[in-house]
Write a protein that holds these residues in place. Structure first.
Motif, PDB file in Angstrom:
ATOM      1  N   ALA A   2      17.084  70.279   7.230  1.00 17.17           N
ATOM      2  CA  ALA A   2      17.157  71.710   7.519  1.00 17.17           C
ATOM      3  C   ALA A   2      17.899  71.994   8.810  1.00 17.17           C
ATOM      4  O   ALA A   2      18.534  73.031   8.952  1.00 17.17           O
ATOM      5  CB  ALA A   2      15.750  72.301   7.583  1.00 17.17           C
ATOM      6  N   ASN A   3      17.827  71.079   9.769  1.00 17.34           N
ATOM      7  CA  ASN A   3      18.441  71.314  11.070  1.00 17.34           C
ATOM      8  C   ASN A   3      19.874  70.810  11.158  1.00 17.34           C
ATOM      9  O   ASN A   3      20.516  70.986  12.191  1.00 17.34           O
ATOM     10  CB  ASN A   3      17.609  70.645  12.176  1.00 17.34           C
ATOM     11  CG  ASN A   3      16.235  71.290  12.307  1.00 17.34           C
ATOM     12  OD1 ASN A   3      16.090  72.486  12.072  1.00 17.34           O
ATOM     13  ND2 ASN A   3      15.233  70.490  12.666  1.00 17.34           N
ATOM     14  N   LYS A   4      20.359  70.195  10.120  1.00 15.32           N
ATOM     15  CA  LYS A   4      21.707  69.637  10.176  1.00 15.32           C
ATOM     16  C   LYS A   4      22.750  70.730   9.931  1.00 15.32           C
ATOM     17  O   LYS A   4      22.570  71.588   9.069  1.00 15.32           O
ATOM     18  CB  LYS A   4      21.876  68.523   9.136  1.00 15.32           C
ATOM     19  CG  LYS A   4      21.015  67.307   9.431  1.00 15.32           C
ATOM     20  CD  LYS A   4      21.135  66.270   8.319  1.00 15.32           C
ATOM     21  CE  LYS A   4      22.455  65.545   8.354  1.00 15.32           C
ATOM     22  NZ  LYS A   4      22.561  64.656   9.524  1.00 15.32           N
ATOM     23  N   VAL A  10      30.857  71.349  11.999  1.00 18.55           N
ATOM     24  CA  VAL A  10      30.752  70.447  13.146  1.00 18.55           C
ATOM     25  C   VAL A  10      32.140  70.085  13.675  1.00 18.55           C
ATOM     26  O   VAL A  10      32.390  70.110  14.887  1.00 18.55           O
ATOM     27  CB  VAL A  10      29.988  69.165  12.762  1.00 18.55           C
ATOM     28  CG1 VAL A  10      30.096  68.117  13.867  1.00 18.55           C
ATOM     29  CG2 VAL A  10      28.525  69.477  12.488  1.00 18.55           C
ATOM     30  N   LEU A  11      33.058  69.737  12.786  1.00 13.84           N
ATOM     31  CA  LEU A  11      34.399  69.341  13.199  1.00 13.84           C
ATOM     32  C   LEU A  11      35.327  70.521  13.435  1.00 13.84           C
ATOM     33  O   LEU A  11      36.416  70.353  13.993  1.00 13.84           O
ATOM     34  CB  LEU A  11      35.029  68.407  12.160  1.00 13.84           C
ATOM     35  CG  LEU A  11      34.329  67.060  11.947  1.00 13.84           C
ATOM     36  CD1 LEU A  11      35.090  66.219  10.936  1.00 13.84           C
ATOM     37  CD2 LEU A  11      34.206  66.297  13.266  1.00 13.84           C
ATOM     38  N   GLY A  12      34.892  71.714  13.001  1.00 16.82           N
ATOM     39  CA  GLY A  12      35.715  72.894  13.210  1.00 16.82           C
ATOM     40  C   GLY A  12      36.936  72.936  12.321  1.00 16.82           C
ATOM     41  O   GLY A  12      37.999  73.396  12.753  1.00 16.82           O
ATOM     42  N   VAL A  13      36.811  72.449  11.065  1.00 20.17           N
ATOM     43  CA  VAL A  13      37.933  72.455  10.129  1.00 20.17           C
ATOM     44  C   VAL A  13      37.534  73.168   8.845  1.00 20.17           C
ATOM     45  O   VAL A  13      36.347  73.345   8.552  1.00 20.17           O
ATOM     46  CB  VAL A  13      38.395  71.012   9.795  1.00 20.17           C
ATOM     47  CG1 VAL A  13      38.905  70.326  11.043  1.00 20.17           C
ATOM     48  CG2 VAL A  13      37.254  70.210   9.162  1.00 20.17           C
ATOM     49  N   ASP A  14      38.552  73.591   8.083  1.00 16.86           N
ATOM     50  CA  ASP A  14      38.296  74.219   6.780  1.00 16.86           C
ATOM     51  C   ASP A  14      37.958  73.159   5.743  1.00 16.86           C
ATOM     52  O   ASP A  14      38.267  71.975   5.916  1.00 16.86           O
ATOM     53  CB  ASP A  14      39.530  74.999   6.311  1.00 16.86           C
ATOM     54  CG  ASP A  14      39.838  76.167   7.235  1.00 16.86           C
ATOM     55  OD1 ASP A  14      38.891  76.699   7.839  1.00 16.86           O
ATOM     56  OD2 ASP A  14      41.030  76.522   7.343  1.00 16.86           O
ATOM     57  N   LYS A  15      37.365  73.594   4.634  1.00 18.87           N
ATOM     58  CA  LYS A  15      37.023  72.654   3.556  1.00 18.87           C
ATOM     59  C   LYS A  15      38.272  72.094   2.884  1.00 18.87           C
ATOM     60  O   LYS A  15      38.203  71.056   2.229  1.00 18.87           O
ATOM     61  CB  LYS A  15      36.135  73.339   2.518  1.00 18.87           C
ATOM     62  CG  LYS A  15      34.712  73.601   3.023  1.00 18.87           C
ATOM     63  CD  LYS A  15      33.776  73.988   1.897  1.00 18.87           C
ATOM     64  CE  LYS A  15      32.350  74.096   2.398  1.00 18.87           C
ATOM     65  NZ  LYS A  15      31.383  74.406   1.317  1.00 18.87           N
ATOM     66  N   LYS A  49      27.275  62.126  18.465  1.00 19.40           N
ATOM     67  CA  LYS A  49      26.711  61.498  17.261  1.00 19.40           C
ATOM     68  C   LYS A  49      26.954  62.378  16.037  1.00 19.40           C
ATOM     69  O   LYS A  49      27.299  61.892  14.951  1.00 19.40           O
ATOM     70  CB  LYS A  49      25.217  61.270  17.444  1.00 19.40           C
ATOM     71  CG  LYS A  49      24.856  60.224  18.494  1.00 19.40           C
ATOM     72  CD  LYS A  49      23.344  60.100  18.611  1.00 19.40           C
ATOM     73  CE  LYS A  49      22.947  59.061  19.665  1.00 19.40           C
ATOM     74  NZ  LYS A  49      21.478  58.976  19.820  1.00 19.40           N
ATOM     75  N   GLU A  50      26.771  63.691  16.222  1.00 19.31           N
ATOM     76  CA  GLU A  50      26.943  64.632  15.119  1.00 19.31           C
ATOM     77  C   GLU A  50      28.389  64.613  14.614  1.00 19.31           C
ATOM     78  O   GLU A  50      28.639  64.600  13.405  1.00 19.31           O
ATOM     79  CB  GLU A  50      26.568  66.033  15.613  1.00 19.31           C
ATOM     80  CG  GLU A  50      26.611  67.104  14.530  1.00 19.31           C
ATOM     81  CD  GLU A  50      26.276  68.476  15.090  1.00 19.31           C
ATOM     82  OE1 GLU A  50      25.473  69.192  14.460  1.00 19.31           O
ATOM     83  OE2 GLU A  50      26.829  68.851  16.146  1.00 19.31           O
ATOM     84  N   GLY A  71      26.084  68.701  -1.243  1.00 21.26           N
ATOM     85  CA  GLY A  71      25.592  68.864   0.114  1.00 21.26           C
ATOM     86  C   GLY A  71      24.893  67.615   0.612  1.00 21.26           C
ATOM     87  O   GLY A  71      25.121  66.505   0.124  1.00 21.26           O
ATOM     88  N   PHE A  72      23.997  67.763   1.586  1.00 21.82           N
ATOM     89  CA  PHE A  72      23.300  66.627   2.193  1.00 21.82           C
ATOM     90  C   PHE A  72      22.442  65.873   1.182  1.00 21.82           C
ATOM     91  O   PHE A  72      22.294  64.654   1.248  1.00 21.82           O
ATOM     92  CB  PHE A  72      22.412  67.093   3.352  1.00 21.82           C
ATOM     93  CG  PHE A  72      23.196  67.667   4.500  1.00 21.82           C
ATOM     94  CD1 PHE A  72      24.033  66.876   5.254  1.00 21.82           C
ATOM     95  CD2 PHE A  72      23.092  69.019   4.824  1.00 21.82           C
ATOM     96  CE1 PHE A  72      24.754  67.396   6.317  1.00 21.82           C
ATOM     97  CE2 PHE A  72      23.805  69.540   5.877  1.00 21.82           C
ATOM     98  CZ  PHE A  72      24.635  68.736   6.621  1.00 21.82           C
ATOM     99  N   ALA A  73      21.886  66.614   0.216  1.00 17.10           N
ATOM    100  CA  ALA A  73      21.005  65.977  -0.769  1.00 17.10           C
ATOM    101  C   ALA A  73      21.744  64.922  -1.575  1.00 17.10           C
ATOM    102  O   ALA A  73      21.174  63.896  -1.963  1.00 17.10           O
ATOM    103  CB  ALA A  73      20.405  67.030  -1.706  1.00 17.10           C
ATOM    104  N   GLY A  74      23.009  65.148  -1.840  1.00 19.51           N
ATOM    105  CA  GLY A  74      23.782  64.201  -2.622  1.00 19.51           C
ATOM    106  C   GLY A  74      24.035  62.891  -1.903  1.00 19.51           C
ATOM    107  O   GLY A  74      24.365  61.885  -2.532  1.00 19.51           O
ATOM    108  N   LEU A  75      23.865  62.889  -0.563  1.00 18.04           N
ATOM    109  CA  LEU A  75      24.122  61.680   0.213  1.00 18.04           C
ATOM    110  C   LEU A  75      22.892  60.808   0.360  1.00 18.04           C
ATOM    111  O   LEU A  75      22.995  59.676   0.828  1.00 18.04           O
ATOM    112  CB  LEU A  75      24.647  62.050   1.606  1.00 18.04           C
ATOM    113  CG  LEU A  75      25.949  62.859   1.627  1.00 18.04           C
ATOM    114  CD1 LEU A  75      26.260  63.300   3.044  1.00 18.04           C
ATOM    115  CD2 LEU A  75      27.104  62.027   1.070  1.00 18.04           C
TER     116      LEU A  75
END
Length: 380
Positions: A2-4, A10-15, A49-50, A71-75
């Motif tokens: 939830a906090n991620k 984070v990297l400041g780039v587009d998808k 680290k992030e 999303g994160f769940a897939g990882l």
């Protein structure tokens, strides 16, 4: 989870960002938040680290599509950064900061080291000496016609006592106990292994058991030097003359640096320069301006130059004398000399002069209501 934060955020780039854009964004953040640059700053460490975690996922051709879709769940269950680890983050470290990227030099300047990662740069090779700057003031005349000049400076020369070895006669070199001969020491810096020049042997990998008593092991000595240099004709203010191998001596057999002479040309009282042309001003009398005549002046190098003043010369007229200017570099050509004629009107007249001027005034019949002259004509 939830906090991620989203990895793209984070990297400041587009998808839609490609690998190069992702890599560039990570480089910027890694340098900004690296723990060595922010000692004791927990927030910077977490951001580092992030960013590393985000880069590991988005630079992976298999993990990125899964993250984009689920999303994160897939990882979960894939290991690595998706679960908070960094098992793969630096497998291709040279690709992030190495070959051709220029970031190895940046990290070296930030951390004071000679490299990072698993690479090793030995500093035991020869070191060239520094180039030195010497400022020299010369006269306007010497700049135009060239001259010889004596310069006094200090530089490092190979030690005359030890011949640059750094040790007394009979001394020996032994492996540096600090770096074990590598010339560098390695320390851990967050996720990086930073290699720095060994402070004990200064990167040589060896130490001398009995250092030279004159140079204290450096192999060089600072000495005064006097030398005569040739200044070519036609140099201008700010001109640099490079004298090879007259800078500081190198160490470990390295070449000496160069001596760079920077010229500062003093102004002349009577002459000015524009490119390769010279300019001066010469006063002439009223009769010379009206009737013309021949004038002789002294040149910058004290020669006689004779020129003709045309009859009816106006105040401020420029006359050109060819080939009396500044020599061109590596050529027999010269610029020209331009003489500005200044009509010198007398402030007081004798009785005879007054009578003659009154007679001339009658003949001249000058108007007392002249028309104005356009200002544009005054500059011509």
């Amino acid at each position: 989870m939830a906090n991620k934060r989203d990895y793209y955020e984070v990297l400041g780039v587009d998808k839609s960002a490609d690998k190069e854009a992702i890599k560039k964004a990570y480089r910027k953040l890694a340098i900004k938040y690296h723990p060595d640059r922010n000692p004791g700053d927990k927030e910077a460490e977490e951001k580092f680290k992030e960013a590393t975690e985000a880069y590991e996922i988005l630079s992976d051709d298999q993990k990125r599509p899964i993250y984009d879709q689920y999303g994160f769940a897939g990882l979960d269950g894939m290991g690595g950064a998706g679960q908070g680890g960094y098992s793969h983050a630096f497998h291709d470290f040279s690709d992030i900061f190495g070959s051709g990227s220029g970031f190895e030099d940046i990290f070296s300047s930030i951390f004071g080291g000679g490299g990072f990662g698993s690479s090793s740069r030995s500093s035991r090779s020869s070191n060239d000496g520094a180039s030195l700057r010497h400022d020299l003031e010369i006269s306007f005349k010497d700049a135009v016609y060239g001259c010889k000049a004596d310069i006094h400076f200090r530089h490092n020369e190979v030690c005359s006592h030890c011949n640059g070895t750094g040790g007394e006669a009979g001394s020996t070199r032994k492996t540096c106990p600090t770096c074990q001969g590598s010339g560098q020491v390695r320390r851990s810096a967050g996720f990086f292994a930073i290699q720095q020049t060994c402070p004990t042997c200064q990167g040589k990998g060896t130490v001398i058991d009995r250092p030279c008593s004159y140079c204290h092991g450096s192999g060089v000595q600072e000495k005064d030097k006097v030398m005569t240099i040739s200044i070519p004709a036609g140099v201008d203010n700010g001109k640099r003359i490079q004298i090879p191998r007259m800078g500081d001596a190198g160490t470990n057999g390295g070449q000496a640096g160069d001596l760079i002479i920077v010229l500062h040309v003093r102004e002349d009282k009577f002459f000015e320069r524009s490119g390769n042309d010279l300019y001066c001003a010469v006063p002439i009398s009223l009769s010379q301006a009206l009737l013309g005549g021949e004038i002789t002046i002294r040149s910058l190098d004290n020669r006689s130059i004779t020129f003709k003043v045309p009859a009816g010369t106006q105040h401020g007229k420029l006359l050109r004398v060819k080939d009396e200017g500044v020599p061109y570099s590596n050529s027999s050509r010269k610029g020209d000399l331009y003489i500005k004629l200044m009509v010198n009107l007398p402030s007081k007249l004798t009785k005879q002069q007054v009578q003659l001027m009154e007679e001339y005034a009658k003949i001249e019949n000058a108007t007392t209501s002249p028309d104005l002259v356009p200002l544009s004509k005054l500059s011509n």
